[in-house]
Design an enzyme around this catalytic site. Structure first.
Site, PDB file in Angstrom:
ATOM      1  N   CYS A   1      -4.674  -5.909 -25.095  1.00  0.00           N
ATOM      2  CA  CYS A   1      -4.276  -4.846 -24.169  1.00  0.00           C
ATOM      3  C   CYS A   1      -2.781  -4.621 -24.363  1.00  0.00           C
ATOM      4  O   CYS A   1      -1.988  -5.537 -24.159  1.00  0.00           O
ATOM      5  CB  CYS A   1      -4.599  -5.300 -22.747  1.00  0.00           C
ATOM      6  SG  CYS A   1      -3.975  -4.189 -21.484  1.00  0.00           S
TER       7      CYS A   1
ATOM      8  N   CYS B   1      -0.106  -1.008  -8.228  1.00  0.00           N
ATOM      9  CA  CYS B   1       0.247  -1.460  -9.569  1.00  0.00           C
ATOM     10  C   CYS B   1       1.666  -2.015  -9.620  1.00  0.00           C
ATOM     11  O   CYS B   1       2.601  -1.409  -9.094  1.00  0.00           O
ATOM     12  CB  CYS B   1       0.093  -0.303 -10.542  1.00  0.00           C
ATOM     13  SG  CYS B   1       0.584  -0.727 -12.213  1.00  0.00           S
TER      14      CYS B   1
HETATM   15  N1  SAH Z   1      -1.564   4.275 -16.782  1.00  0.00           N
HETATM   16  C1  SAH Z   1      -2.861   3.996 -17.299  1.00  0.00           C
HETATM   17  C2  SAH Z   1      -3.000   2.641 -17.975  1.00  0.00           C
HETATM   18  C3  SAH Z   1      -2.338   1.459 -17.366  1.00  0.00           C
HETATM   19  S1  SAH Z   1      -3.025   0.745 -15.922  1.00  0.00           S
HETATM   20  C4  SAH Z   1      -3.897   4.159 -16.211  1.00  0.00           C
HETATM   21  O1  SAH Z   1      -3.534   4.467 -15.088  1.00  0.00           O
HETATM   22  O2  SAH Z   1      -5.069   4.051 -16.501  1.00  0.00           O
HETATM   23  C5  SAH Z   1      -4.549   0.024 -16.441  1.00  0.00           C
HETATM   24  C6  SAH Z   1      -5.586  -0.065 -15.339  1.00  0.00           C
HETATM   25  O3  SAH Z   1      -5.290  -1.128 -14.427  1.00  0.00           O
HETATM   26  C7  SAH Z   1      -5.676   1.199 -14.502  1.00  0.00           C
HETATM   27  O4  SAH Z   1      -7.016   1.477 -14.213  1.00  0.00           O
HETATM   28  C8  SAH Z   1      -4.926   0.780 -13.266  1.00  0.00           C
HETATM   29  O5  SAH Z   1      -5.241   1.628 -12.205  1.00  0.00           O
HETATM   30  C9  SAH Z   1      -5.379  -0.652 -13.103  1.00  0.00           C
HETATM   31  N2  SAH Z   1      -4.538  -1.500 -12.241  1.00  0.00           N
HETATM   32  C10 SAH Z   1      -3.198  -1.565 -12.172  1.00  0.00           C
HETATM   33  N3  SAH Z   1      -2.812  -2.469 -11.266  1.00  0.00           N
HETATM   34  C11 SAH Z   1      -3.936  -3.003 -10.754  1.00  0.00           C
HETATM   35  C12 SAH Z   1      -4.201  -3.981  -9.757  1.00  0.00           C
HETATM   36  N4  SAH Z   1      -3.216  -4.595  -9.103  1.00  0.00           N
HETATM   37  N5  SAH Z   1      -5.494  -4.277  -9.498  1.00  0.00           N
HETATM   38  C13 SAH Z   1      -6.501  -3.652 -10.162  1.00  0.00           C
HETATM   39  N6  SAH Z   1      -6.311  -2.725 -11.099  1.00  0.00           N
HETATM   40  C14 SAH Z   1      -5.046  -2.382 -11.378  1.00  0.00           C
END
Ligand code: SAH
Length: 346
Positions: free
Chosen positions: A105, A119
């Site tokens: 990843c 996030c």
């Molecule tokens: N910006 C892109 C990719 C990065 S985030 C996107 O939004 O898809 C990758 C994935 O992890 C996304 O689905 C995001 O919403 C999720 N994610 C981020 N932080 C998280 C958390 N604390 N718990 C669960 N999923 C999370």
């Protein structure tokens, strides 16, 4: 600033080498060093004449992606890497072993400006985009460190890949180059918070990569409370771009849905999600939200997650629960970098 040689396509590299007055086979040799042998220094390119190596190093550079720290999960062997870049920025990547092969990843940006509330990558905003070479560097360093081949890539680390569109597409093309790592496009997944223009542009690239949309809510009202980007683009517009992507590429869509206890995990939410996705060739990936200290979100219990899954399945939606790899090692997006940054500031 010197140009990043790892970000050049094979065609661009040939052109540069031609300008140095060299034969084109030299470009192939150098491309092989960069993308098959993961060279970190021109001096290791022993079959390239010294004078050319010297000339290259006056204008071009192999920008470093240097291992700073690795955390290895005792539970499942997942490895979380913290890498240092040439300007001392830190980024995270994760190595995971699955039955179908190893997966990495990668992060696509330092920080992120999308502001999703759950996030950890976005709390201090966007610092900068990563270059294609820095995206590749994450994969090459992990292969070197583990001694294992990586067959699958998910662009799902920190950052919004469609907000760094050109570098990300360049990265994908370089990864799949027949004279480089030769990854199959089908083994690459790009995850986006849902930028319709970017999705529609990606559709035209002729790449057979999988598109994953971070949906996280069954309607606009709830989505807006989790994801500021939902104020700009309603779900209908994003889904229509996803459908167009599917129509062009034939690649089954993935929807990511982070379950937040008491917010989007009820049976009504599951029913609403089912009707939203009805008739789409898709797959839903449920992710019990990974609690990040500051935000107060917590995941539902195991039973609620299974009930949510059951409800979707009854409505004929393909669904899996994300294996929670590496939860003991700051597995969630951006958590390791944040911890290290904080500790270094303290
Ligand atoms: N910006 C892109 C990719 C990065 S985030 C996107 O939004 O898809 C990758 C994935 O992890 C996304 O689905 C995001 O919403 C999720 N994610 C981020 N932080 C998280 C958390 N604390 N718990 C669960 N999923 C999370």
């Amino acid at each position: 600033m010197k140009e990043d040689i790892r970000s050049l396509t094979r065609g661009e590299l040939s052109e540069r080498i031609r300008l140095f007055g060299e034969k084109s086979f030299r470009a192939d040799q150098i491309f092989d060093w960069l993308h098959k042998k993961s060279a970190e220094d021109f001096d290791t390119m022993l079959n390239v004449p010294k004078a050319l190596r010297k000339a290259l190093s006056t204008e071009l550079m192999i920008y470093p992606v240097s291992k700073e720290l690795v955390q290895i999960s005792k539970k499942d062997g997942t490895r979380k890497y913290l890498f240092r870049l040439y300007d001392d920025n830190l980024i995270e990547s994760v190595f995971m072993r699955y039955e179908h092969g190893n997966s990495v990843c990668v992060s696509s940006q330092v920080g992120c400006r999308m502001g999703c509330r759950f996030c950890a990558s976005t709390t201090e905003g966007l610092v900068r985009n990563l270059t294609a070479g820095e995206l590749l560097g994450q994969v090459y360093e992990i292969e070197r460190d583990t001694g294992e081949r990586v067959g699958n890539i998910v662009i799902m680390g920190a950052g919004e890949p469609l907000d760094n569109y050109d570098n990300v597409v360049r990265f994908i093309r370089l990864l799949c180059d027949e004279k480089g790592r030769r990854l199959s496009e089908r083994s690459i997944t790009l995850s986006t918070c849902g930028l319709p223009e970017g999705i529609l542009r990606l559709r035209e690239e002729g790449l057979a990569i999988t598109l994953a949309l971070s949906l996280h809510a069954p309607n606009d009202e709830k989505r807006k409370r989790l994801m500021p980007i939902a104020n700009r683009y309603p779900i209908a517009e994003v889904l229509s771009a996803c459908k167009a992507y599917y129509d062009q590429t034939g690649r089954r869509l993935t929807f990511e849905y982070s379950l937040v206890r008491g917010f989007n995990d009820s049976m009504e939410d599951a029913a609403e999600l089912s009707s939203l996705l009805k008739g789409l060739n898709c797959h839903v990936n449920l992710i019990p939200v990974n609690p990040v200290r500051e935000n107060g979100f917590s995941p539902p219990g195991r039973e609620e997650v299974l009930a949510f899954q059951n409800k979707l399945e009854k409505n004929h939606i393909n669904v899996t629960i994300r294996r929670e790899l590496g939860r003991d090692i700051d597995g969630a997006c951006g958590q390791l970098r944040r911890r290290v940054l904080k500790e270094s500031k303290a």
